[in-house]
Design a protein around this motif. Structure first.
Motif, PDB file in Angstrom:
ATOM      1  N   UNK A  82       0.845  -1.212   0.000  1.00 53.27           N
ATOM      2  CA  UNK A  82       0.000   0.000   0.000  1.00 53.27           C
ATOM      3  C   UNK A  82       0.872   1.250   0.000  1.00 53.27           C
ATOM      4  N   UNK A  83       2.024   1.199   0.684  1.00 56.59           N
ATOM      5  CA  UNK A  83       2.960   2.328   0.650  1.00 56.59           C
ATOM      6  C   UNK A  83       3.364   2.609  -0.796  1.00 56.59           C
ATOM      7  N   UNK A  84       3.705   1.544  -1.520  1.00 60.84           N
ATOM      8  CA  UNK A  84       4.156   1.708  -2.910  1.00 60.84           C
ATOM      9  C   UNK A  84       3.011   2.271  -3.762  1.00 60.84           C
ATOM     10  N   UNK A  85       1.816   1.735  -3.555  1.00 60.68           N
ATOM     11  CA  UNK A  85       0.653   2.234  -4.310  1.00 60.68           C
ATOM     12  C   UNK A  85       0.434   3.720  -4.024  1.00 60.68           C
ATOM     13  N   UNK A  86       0.481   4.100  -2.752  1.00 60.66           N
ATOM     14  CA  UNK A  86       0.256   5.499  -2.384  1.00 60.66           C
ATOM     15  C   UNK A  86       1.353   6.423  -2.913  1.00 60.66           C
ATOM     16  N   UNK A  87       2.531   5.867  -3.141  1.00 59.86           N
ATOM     17  CA  UNK A  87       3.643   6.675  -3.643  1.00 59.86           C
ATOM     18  C   UNK A  87       3.302   7.391  -4.942  1.00 59.86           C
ATOM     19  N   UNK A  88       2.557   6.742  -5.805  1.00 58.44           N
ATOM     20  CA  UNK A  88       2.226   7.367  -7.101  1.00 58.44           C
ATOM     21  C   UNK A  88       1.321   8.584  -6.871  1.00 58.44           C
ATOM     22  N   UNK A  89       0.272   8.414  -6.059  1.00 59.76           N
ATOM     23  CA  UNK A  89      -0.662   9.522  -5.803  1.00 59.76           C
ATOM     24  C   UNK A  89       0.035  10.675  -5.076  1.00 59.76           C
ATOM     25  N   UNK A  90       0.895  10.344  -4.115  1.00 59.53           N
ATOM     26  CA  UNK A  90       1.601  11.393  -3.361  1.00 59.53           C
ATOM     27  C   UNK A  90       2.559  12.148  -4.282  1.00 59.53           C
ATOM     28  N   UNK A  91       3.249  11.429  -5.160  1.00 58.41           N
ATOM     29  CA  UNK A  91       4.190  12.106  -6.074  1.00 58.41           C
ATOM     30  C   UNK A  91       3.433  12.911  -7.127  1.00 58.41           C
ATOM     31  N   UNK A  92       2.270  12.416  -7.540  1.00 64.06           N
ATOM     32  CA  UNK A  92       1.431  13.228  -8.442  1.00 64.06           C
ATOM     33  C   UNK A  92       1.088  14.559  -7.763  1.00 64.06           C
ATOM     34  N   UNK A  93       0.729  14.480  -6.485  1.00 62.89           N
ATOM     35  CA  UNK A  93       0.351  15.697  -5.745  1.00 62.89           C
ATOM     36  C   UNK A  93       1.519  16.672  -5.657  1.00 62.89           C
ATOM     37  N   UNK A  94       2.704  16.162  -5.354  1.00 58.23           N
ATOM     38  CA  UNK A  94       3.887  17.035  -5.234  1.00 58.23           C
ATOM     39  C   UNK A  94       4.196  17.686  -6.580  1.00 58.23           C
ATOM     40  N   UNK A  95       4.193  16.898  -7.641  1.00 58.96           N
ATOM     41  CA  UNK A  95       4.496  17.436  -8.981  1.00 58.96           C
ATOM     42  C   UNK A  95       3.462  18.494  -9.373  1.00 58.96           C
ATOM     43  N   UNK A  96       2.195  18.184  -9.155  1.00 55.27           N
ATOM     44  CA  UNK A  96       1.115  19.086  -9.531  1.00 55.27           C
ATOM     45  C   UNK A  96       1.213  20.411  -8.773  1.00 55.27           C
ATOM     46  N   UNK A  97       1.439  20.319  -7.464  1.00 58.73           N
ATOM     47  CA  UNK A  97       1.475  21.539  -6.638  1.00 58.73           C
ATOM     48  C   UNK A  97       2.710  22.379  -6.957  1.00 58.73           C
TER      49      UNK A  97
END
Ligand code: CP
Length: 308
Positions: A287-302
């Motif tokens: 789940x950590x690995x799965x969440x990594x994509x969404x969290x990195x999307x958020x960082x890139x977007x912001x």
């Protein structure tokens, strides 16, 4: 659109609690999008991102690349082992040459602590630290805390154990900064040789007793023994490390409660964590690995919204 307080993500030390909560709220939205049949959004169309990896990576590199693709960014991937850095080109020259090709953002992993801070003084593009030596790994800490929060709710007052090779771990330092900003209580546990002396000054508890520390915590983030950074012998042997500090199912069976087990990867199975724990119902490692994509999307977007 709400904004981050910083132009770059150099470390968790530099960002605020509000920044972390904004990243989590944004990641939650992206995670929902990633469950849909069409996972791609046009948010970063016409943005070009360079992934510069001067050190090996599996999870972080793939996760950033996927996050960029899901946001419709154009990406280029650079690997130091096949580049002109081998011919003596400096980091700043290498990056400025890549930026001359109209690249907007840089994601970089580098073996030297502080390499990103140096780069930020010399280049115009936004920089995201994907790990700098033994210093910080901010997106790992963000995805770890996001995953803990998903499992345990608000982290204020929650007891988080970070165990293993703290001395060589950039994940440990970024986790400590992130968890403290969110109000969690943090303890580190490992052999005295792998816990740096400065750790007391960060306001964390220190323990050398793994069974008692597991009894104390709500969640344990297990760090790997960094075999590639053992310049001297910090532990007698991997076998002895496993006996004294490895997370085993018998240690967990002796607790009178269930705790959450995490590991940022890559794992040394049978050393810091046994396979039956890593693959058990306690573990949220994938789940950590799965969440990594969404969290990195958020960082890139912001960060893409923060040009100045
Ligand atoms: N957790 C982590 O940084 O893994 P990689 O080294 O594979 O990117």
């Amino acid at each position: 659109m709400s904004m981050l307080s910083q132009r770059h993500l150099l470390g968790i030390k530099q960002i605020t609690e509000n920044d972390i909560r904004l990243i989590f709220d944004t990641a939650k939205n992206f995670k929902e999008i990633l469950q849909r049949p069409i996972k791609k959004v046009p948010s970063l169309r016409d943005i070009t991102i360079a992934n510069l990896f001067f050190e090996n990576s599996t999870r972080t590199r793939v996760s950033f690349e996927l996050a960029e693709k899901r946001l419709s960014a154009d990406t280029i991937n650079f690997s130091a082992s096949s580049s002109s850095t081998k011919k003596g080109e400096t980091l700043i020259d290498t990056v400025n040459n890549i930026l001359a090709m109209k690249v907007d953002m840089v994601v970089m992993r580098h073996p030297n602590p502080g390499a990103h801070m140096l780069l930020a003084k010399h280049i115009d593009a936004q920089i995201i630290n994907a790990g700098d030596g033994t210093h910080e790994h901010p997106t790992q800490a963000l995805l770890d805390a996001f995953s803990m929060q998903e499992k345990l709710g608000d982290l204020a007052g929650k007891k988080v154990l970070i165990c293993g090779d703290i001395k060589h771990s950039r994940v440990a330092l970024s986790n400590i900064f992130c968890l403290q900003k969110l109000g969690a209580k943090v303890r580190v546990c490992g052999p005295p040789t792998l816990i740096p002396k400065f750790i007391d000054s960060l306001g964390v508890e220190v323990s050398y007793d793994m069974q008692e520390s597991l009894r104390w915590c709500d969640v344990a983030n297990v760090l790997r023994i960094q075999l590639e950074r053992q310049d001297i012998k910090y532990i007698p042997s991997l076998r002895e490390y496993n006996i004294a500090f490895g997370i085993t199912s018998s240690l967990l069976a002796n607790l009178d409660k269930e705790i959450v087990i995490m590991h940022p990867g890559p794992m040394n199975r049978g050393v810091e964590i046994d396979s039956d724990v890593a693959d058990s119902k306690h573990s949220i490692i994938l789940q950590q690995v799965e969440n990594g994509v969404a969290v990195r999307m958020a960082v890139l977007y912001l960060l893409a919204g923060k040009k100045e």
